[in-house]
Motif scaffolding. Structure first.
Motif, PDB file in Angstrom:
ATOM      1  N   ASP A  15       0.815  -1.219   0.000  1.00  0.00           N
ATOM      2  CA  ASP A  15       0.000   0.000   0.000  1.00  0.00           C
ATOM      3  C   ASP A  15       0.848   1.269   0.000  1.00  0.00           C
ATOM      4  OD1 ASP A  15      -2.329  -1.446  -0.081  1.00  0.00           O
ATOM      5  OD2 ASP A  15      -2.512  -1.542   2.102  1.00  0.00           O
ATOM      6  N   ASN A  16       2.143   1.131   0.259  1.00  0.00           N
ATOM      7  CA  ASN A  16       3.019   2.303   0.273  1.00  0.00           C
ATOM      8  C   ASN A  16       3.624   2.618  -1.094  1.00  0.00           C
ATOM      9  OD1 ASN A  16       2.567   2.624   3.006  1.00  0.00           O
ATOM     10  ND2 ASN A  16       4.357   1.412   3.581  1.00  0.00           N
ATOM     11  N   ILE A  17       3.364   1.759  -2.066  1.00  0.00           N
ATOM     12  CA  ILE A  17       3.900   1.996  -3.410  1.00  0.00           C
ATOM     13  C   ILE A  17       3.156   3.174  -4.026  1.00  0.00           C
ATOM     14  CG2 ILE A  17       4.130   1.044  -5.734  1.00  0.00           C
ATOM     15  CD1 ILE A  17       4.422  -1.685  -4.495  1.00  0.00           C
ATOM     16  N   THR A  18       3.923   4.135  -4.512  1.00  0.00           N
ATOM     17  CA  THR A  18       3.313   5.309  -5.143  1.00  0.00           C
ATOM     18  C   THR A  18       3.172   5.074  -6.643  1.00  0.00           C
ATOM     19  OG1 THR A  18       5.401   6.411  -5.631  1.00  0.00           O
ATOM     20  CG2 THR A  18       4.424   6.822  -3.445  1.00  0.00           C
ATOM     21  N   ILE A  19       2.425   5.927  -7.268  1.00  0.00           N
ATOM     22  CA  ILE A  19       2.240   5.836  -8.720  1.00  0.00           C
ATOM     23  C   ILE A  19       3.580   6.050  -9.433  1.00  0.00           C
ATOM     24  CG2 ILE A  19       1.597   8.253  -9.105  1.00  0.00           C
ATOM     25  CD1 ILE A  19      -0.093   5.309 -10.813  1.00  0.00           C
ATOM     26  N   PHE A 118      -9.919  -4.395  -9.916  1.00  0.00           N
ATOM     27  CA  PHE A 118      -9.176  -3.136 -10.009  1.00  0.00           C
ATOM     28  C   PHE A 118     -10.093  -1.915  -9.931  1.00  0.00           C
ATOM     29  CE2 PHE A 118      -5.896  -5.517 -12.713  1.00  0.00           C
ATOM     30  CZ  PHE A 118      -5.167  -5.873 -11.585  1.00  0.00           C
ATOM     31  N   PHE A 119     -11.349  -2.117 -10.217  1.00  0.00           N
ATOM     32  CA  PHE A 119     -12.251  -0.976 -10.314  1.00  0.00           C
ATOM     33  C   PHE A 119     -13.359  -0.989  -9.253  1.00  0.00           C
ATOM     34  CE2 PHE A 119     -10.538  -2.021 -14.514  1.00  0.00           C
ATOM     35  CZ  PHE A 119      -9.858  -0.844 -14.775  1.00  0.00           C
ATOM     36  N   THR A 120     -13.217  -1.831  -8.259  1.00  0.00           N
ATOM     37  CA  THR A 120     -14.236  -1.898  -7.206  1.00  0.00           C
ATOM     38  C   THR A 120     -14.120  -0.702  -6.271  1.00  0.00           C
ATOM     39  OG1 THR A 120     -12.831  -3.182  -5.758  1.00  0.00           O
ATOM     40  CG2 THR A 120     -14.307  -4.419  -7.228  1.00  0.00           C
ATOM     41  N   ASP A 121     -15.138  -0.495  -5.501  1.00  0.00           N
ATOM     42  CA  ASP A 121     -15.149   0.611  -4.536  1.00  0.00           C
ATOM     43  C   ASP A 121     -14.093   0.426  -3.454  1.00  0.00           C
ATOM     44  OD1 ASP A 121     -17.139   1.910  -5.887  1.00  0.00           O
ATOM     45  OD2 ASP A 121     -18.758   0.993  -4.722  1.00  0.00           O
ATOM     46  N   LYS A 122     -13.644  -0.817  -3.266  1.00  0.00           N
ATOM     47  CA  LYS A 122     -12.610  -1.075  -2.259  1.00  0.00           C
ATOM     48  C   LYS A 122     -11.384  -0.190  -2.493  1.00  0.00           C
ATOM     49  CE  LYS A 122      -9.266  -4.587  -1.031  1.00  0.00           C
ATOM     50  NZ  LYS A 122      -8.681  -5.844  -1.409  1.00  0.00           N
ATOM     51  N   PHE A 123     -11.031   0.027  -3.733  1.00  0.00           N
ATOM     52  CA  PHE A 123      -9.858   0.828  -4.065  1.00  0.00           C
ATOM     53  C   PHE A 123     -10.161   2.318  -4.152  1.00  0.00           C
ATOM     54  CE2 PHE A 123      -8.479  -3.279  -5.992  1.00  0.00           C
ATOM     55  CZ  PHE A 123      -7.412  -3.497  -5.137  1.00  0.00           C
ATOM     56  N   ARG A 124     -11.375   2.695  -3.956  1.00  0.00           N
ATOM     57  CA  ARG A 124     -11.723   4.109  -4.090  1.00  0.00           C
ATOM     58  C   ARG A 124     -12.205   4.712  -2.760  1.00  0.00           C
ATOM     59  NH1 ARG A 124     -11.267   5.032  -9.415  1.00  0.00           N
ATOM     60  NH2 ARG A 124     -11.672   3.327 -10.804  1.00  0.00           N
ATOM     61  N   ARG A 132      -4.842   4.155  -6.488  1.00  0.00           N
ATOM     62  CA  ARG A 132      -4.720   2.716  -6.208  1.00  0.00           C
ATOM     63  C   ARG A 132      -5.102   1.838  -7.393  1.00  0.00           C
ATOM     64  NH1 ARG A 132      -0.787   2.777  -3.504  1.00  0.00           N
ATOM     65  NH2 ARG A 132      -0.791   0.556  -3.594  1.00  0.00           N
ATOM     66  N   PRO A 133      -6.197   2.099  -8.090  1.00  0.00           N
ATOM     67  CA  PRO A 133      -6.500   1.235  -9.242  1.00  0.00           C
ATOM     68  C   PRO A 133      -5.382   1.269 -10.286  1.00  0.00           C
ATOM     69  CG  PRO A 133      -8.436   2.520  -8.661  1.00  0.00           C
ATOM     70  CD  PRO A 133      -7.294   3.053  -7.846  1.00  0.00           C
ATOM     71  N   THR A 134      -4.824   2.438 -10.513  1.00  0.00           N
ATOM     72  CA  THR A 134      -3.734   2.564 -11.488  1.00  0.00           C
ATOM     73  C   THR A 134      -2.515   1.782 -11.016  1.00  0.00           C
ATOM     74  OG1 THR A 134      -4.558   4.759 -12.039  1.00  0.00           O
ATOM     75  CG2 THR A 134      -2.356   4.205 -12.812  1.00  0.00           C
ATOM     76  N   VAL A 135      -2.200   1.882  -9.745  1.00  0.00           N
ATOM     77  CA  VAL A 135      -1.068   1.137  -9.198  1.00  0.00           C
ATOM     78  C   VAL A 135      -1.288  -0.358  -9.402  1.00  0.00           C
ATOM     79  CG1 VAL A 135       0.111   0.490  -7.048  1.00  0.00           C
ATOM     80  CG2 VAL A 135      -0.366   2.900  -7.527  1.00  0.00           C
ATOM     81  N   MET A 139       0.825  -3.006 -11.583  1.00  0.00           N
ATOM     82  CA  MET A 139       1.366  -4.214 -10.966  1.00  0.00           C
ATOM     83  C   MET A 139       1.006  -5.452 -11.774  1.00  0.00           C
ATOM     84  SD  MET A 139       0.918  -3.372  -6.927  1.00  0.00           S
ATOM     85  CE  MET A 139       1.227  -5.032  -6.440  1.00  0.00           C
ATOM     86  N   ALA A 140      -0.203  -5.500 -12.302  1.00  0.00           N
ATOM     87  CA  ALA A 140      -0.607  -6.633 -13.133  1.00  0.00           C
ATOM     88  C   ALA A 140       0.258  -6.709 -14.391  1.00  0.00           C
ATOM     89  CB  ALA A 140      -2.087  -6.514 -13.502  1.00  0.00           C
ATOM     90  N   VAL A 141       0.501  -5.569 -14.990  1.00  0.00           N
ATOM     91  CA  VAL A 141       1.338  -5.526 -16.195  1.00  0.00           C
ATOM     92  C   VAL A 141       2.774  -5.931 -15.857  1.00  0.00           C
ATOM     93  CG1 VAL A 141       2.327  -3.996 -17.945  1.00  0.00           C
ATOM     94  CG2 VAL A 141      -0.097  -3.820 -17.367  1.00  0.00           C
TER      95      VAL A 141
END
Length: 185
Positions: A15-19, A118-124, A132-135, A139-141
């Protein structure tokens, strides 16, 4: 070839990884993947040159053998025939390096990125930043790139080994045939 198990990053504080961190890692992974592709091109080019040399040897030996009246009655013709067999074996081995190979390129298919999680409300939520979704997409890529890099490096290693073996065989072929001729001829 590389292990088929999928690589996953070992990060406790994900969770500490920045964009910016994730973009940098992605950039490096993409560079490495592109490097494996350039290495494959280099191997193919070197193999093509060596194959051209072998083709010349095969044509010359075939012409010499055909020009002789007795193929196995003359020790020189027999040695030329053995050399022709060796050259064919080396060329056949090299053929594996220039035939089409399933090689992994850069870029990720959209179907691998459009994942509901990646697009759920959990990340928003307030707990997570808006990035977070972008991160997680990055990460998936990056995971995908690492697996492609491992596969490409495995393929390249096999091709390099085959190429080096063929170079050594081509270098030692005249020596071995000369020894056979001096003993037998």
């Amino acid at each position: 070839m590389a292990d088929k198990s999928l690589w996953k990053p070992n990060i406790e504080n994900i969770d500490n990884i920045t964009i910016e961190d994730i973009k940098f890692i992605h950039f490096q992974a993409e560079k490495r993947l592109d490097h494996t592709i350039r290495i494959a091109d280099s191997i193919a080019n070197k193999t093509t040159i060596l194959t051209s040399v072998l083709t010349g040897i095969i044509i010359s030996l075939t012409g010499y053998i055909i020009s002789q009246s007795e193929i196995f009655g003359n020790s020189k013709t027999t040695i030329a025939f053995l050399a022709l067999i060796c050259a064919f074996c080396i060329a056949f081995s090299l053929l594996k390096n220039i035939l089409p190979t399933n090689f992994n390129m850069s870029g990720t298919q959209p179907q691998n990125l459009f994942i509901d999680d990646f697009f759920t409300d959990k990340f928003r939520t307030e707990e997570y930043s808006k990035d977070r979704p972008t991160v997680h997409l990055y990460m998936a890529v990056i995971r995908d790139y690492q697996n492609r890099i491992d596969e490409n490096e495995g393929i390249n290693t096999e091709k390099w080994k085959r190429y080096i073996f063929c170079i050594k065989a081509l270098i030692f072929m005249p020596l071995v045939l000369g020894i056979i001729y001096s003993i037998w001829g």
